[in-house]
Design an enzyme around this catalytic site. Structure first.
Site, PDB file in Angstrom:
ATOM      1  N   LYS A   1       7.174  -7.571 -12.504  1.00  0.00           N
ATOM      2  CA  LYS A   1       6.298  -6.404 -12.503  1.00  0.00           C
ATOM      3  C   LYS A   1       5.124  -6.617 -13.458  1.00  0.00           C
ATOM      4  O   LYS A   1       3.997  -6.160 -13.185  1.00  0.00           O
ATOM      5  CB  LYS A   1       7.089  -5.166 -12.928  1.00  0.00           C
TER       6      LYS A   1
ATOM      7  N   HIS B   1      -4.009  18.004  -9.812  1.00  0.00           N
ATOM      8  CA  HIS B   1      -5.106  17.737  -8.873  1.00  0.00           C
ATOM      9  C   HIS B   1      -6.289  17.130  -9.621  1.00  0.00           C
ATOM     10  O   HIS B   1      -6.643  17.606 -10.697  1.00  0.00           O
ATOM     11  CB  HIS B   1      -5.557  19.044  -8.198  1.00  0.00           C
TER      12      HIS B   1
END
Length: 478
Positions: free
Chosen positions: A55, A445
């Site tokens: 990773k 958001h």
């Protein structure tokens, strides 16, 4: 890590990989006295030779790949990756995490033994350390010994020339930029991309099609192929390997049809074999199946009632995600008298390549085979404000629900951060309430996660599942 020899414990764990480590930690947090035994490097394959260092390399590869959009963002200059330095970096990451693991085990008062464990009976282990043998008695034992790399004929592992994915992290990478990646599974699909972004000329060869054993949809696989192709990486499948010749300055692969490929070195991503050697399983009455996996039931108990098996040694999935989930289930069953069944299909499977793919549960075909009438909800990242702001709009969210119950049967996410987003599909206490949990959640958001919510809302509206997902008091017009 200093060895401490317990007289008797509630739980003994053999293996310190992700499953074994989590089982030891969770057992200690739940009040059990625990000893964990490791014969090699603490942290197991995942930490030392698997998902953790890979990773770290993947993040480097993504940084390099992202520069195709630098100019539009007002960024100047070019990035290039050096694999030798990347190897040093991942080693430092691994060492920091290993130290953290060990400190936490010590903090939780988990006893540790460095040595090879074998069963004396279903309650007793004999641990051969560097200097002595120790006997450990335990009410329950968890086998978490993982797996090791499979080397298929005609290949033979040769340091510096023909490397397994395990060997890749044992020593700095070999010299030379021409690399043959062998295999079509998750490991090969990930490393083919990583190597290509680290300046290697990758020849990717396999007998089978890419990721053929995983139930990713055709659109997901097609999107990944396109993303890999854009980076100059293409799998040549249907390849038969006739010979492997290792010479002073490289490796020559003989393929069917009198074809040859010469590279500087080879990396094998050709699967793994469960590791049970030397455990003396028969002394405890623990059985293995024809493929060498430890036999277990739905509660993860082996054929010996006091012995459980978790992770790669007992699971055909062979992912760290499944090992971690198994550990949670096994500890709960030890504490509650086997009240929880493992549902391996509901554990996320993630591929970190040129495009991230993540999924869990059933696809449409397997849902129909199981007697469900599937409903599909879809949302694409191409209109996501977050994805547009990141110049990374490839991918989508695709959810499969049951038409009658609105239960979440499965889900698939492709694109950036898919491996993080997939967890949203697994957090509810059951499948029946999963979509309602997402629909009633609070979202940041702009965020990619909003597309999971959009897929749920689309599914509810399209298939007449509004009341089941949103609850009563909704508008039911048109």
């Amino acid at each position: 890590m200093p060895d401490k020899t317990p007289k008797a414990v509630d739980l003994a764990v053999i293996g310190s990989g992700p499953g074994g480590y989590r089982a030891a930690v969770l057992g200690a947090l739940r009040g059990l006295s625990v000893v964990i035994i490791e014969k090699a490097e603490w942290g197991g394959c995942c930490l030392n030779r698997g998902c953790v260092p890979k990773k770290a390399w993947y993040h480097t590869a993504r940084l390099v790949a992202s520069q195709s959009r630098f100019a539009d963002r007002g960024l100047e200059g070019r990035l290039s990756a050096r694999m030798d330095q990347a190897w040093i970096h991942q080693r430092s990451v691994v060492e920091r995490i290993r130290n953290s693991y060990q400190d936490y085990l010590h903090h939780l008062k988990v006893a540790t033994l460095t040595g090879h464990a074998r069963f004396q009976d279903s309650h007793t282990l004999v641990v051969a350390t560097q200097d002595d043998e120790h006997t450990v008695a335990a009410r329950h034992i968890i086998i978490a010994t993982g797996a090791h790399s499979h080397v298929p004929a005609p290949f033979k592992a040769v340091p510096g020339r023909v490397l397994t994915s395990d060997m890749l992290f044992d020593a700095p990478p070999p010299p030379g930029d021409r690399v043959a990646m062998i295999g079509s599974g998750v490991v090969a699909t990930e490393f083919a991309f990583i190597f290509s972004q680290m300046g290697k000329e990758v020849t990717w060869l396999a007998r089978s099609a890419m990721l053929r054993r995983l139930n990713f949809s055709r659109p997901a696989l097609s999107a990944l192929r396109d993303a890999l192709s854009a980076r100059g990486v293409t799998l040549q499948s249907g390849v038969t390997f006739d010979s492997v010749e290792v010479h002073d300055d490289g490796v020559t692969l003989g393929l069917a049809g009198d074809k040859t490929v010469t590279v500087d070195w080879v990396c094998l991503g050709t699967g793994r074999i469960p590791h049970t050697e030397g455990l003396a399983l028969e002394a405890a009455g623990v059985e293995t199946d024809e493929a060498g996996f430890v036999r277990r039931d739905g509660h993860l108990r082996t054929t010996a009632d006091t012995v459980y098996a978790i992770g790669d040694v007992a699971s055909h999935w062979m992912t760290a995600n499944h090992a971690l989930s198994d550990a949670t289930v096994a500890i709960q069953n030890i504490l509650t008298g086997n009240t929880r069944q493992q549902d391996a299909g509901q554990v996320p499977v993630v591929v970190y390549s040129a495009l991230e793919l993540a999924r869990l549960g059933l696809d449409e075909d397997t849902a129909e085979d199981a007697g469900h009438e599937p409903a599909v909800g879809f949302a694409a990242f191409e209109t996501s404000p977050c994805a547009l702001g990141q110049d990374d709009t490839a991918g989508f969210v695709r959810l499969i629900a049951d038409m009658d119950t609105a239960a979440l049967l499965g889900g698939e996410i492709t694109g950036a951060q898919a491996g993080e987003l997939i967890h949203l599909l697994s957090l509810a206490p059951d499948r029946e309430t999963a979509l309602a949990w997402i629909a009633r959640g609070r979202f940041n958001h702009p965020a990619r996660a909003e597309e999971v919510l959009n897929a749920v809302e689309t599914l509810a509206g399209k298939w007449g599942l509004r009341e089941s997902i949103f609850g009563t008091g909704i508008c039911t017009r048109g």
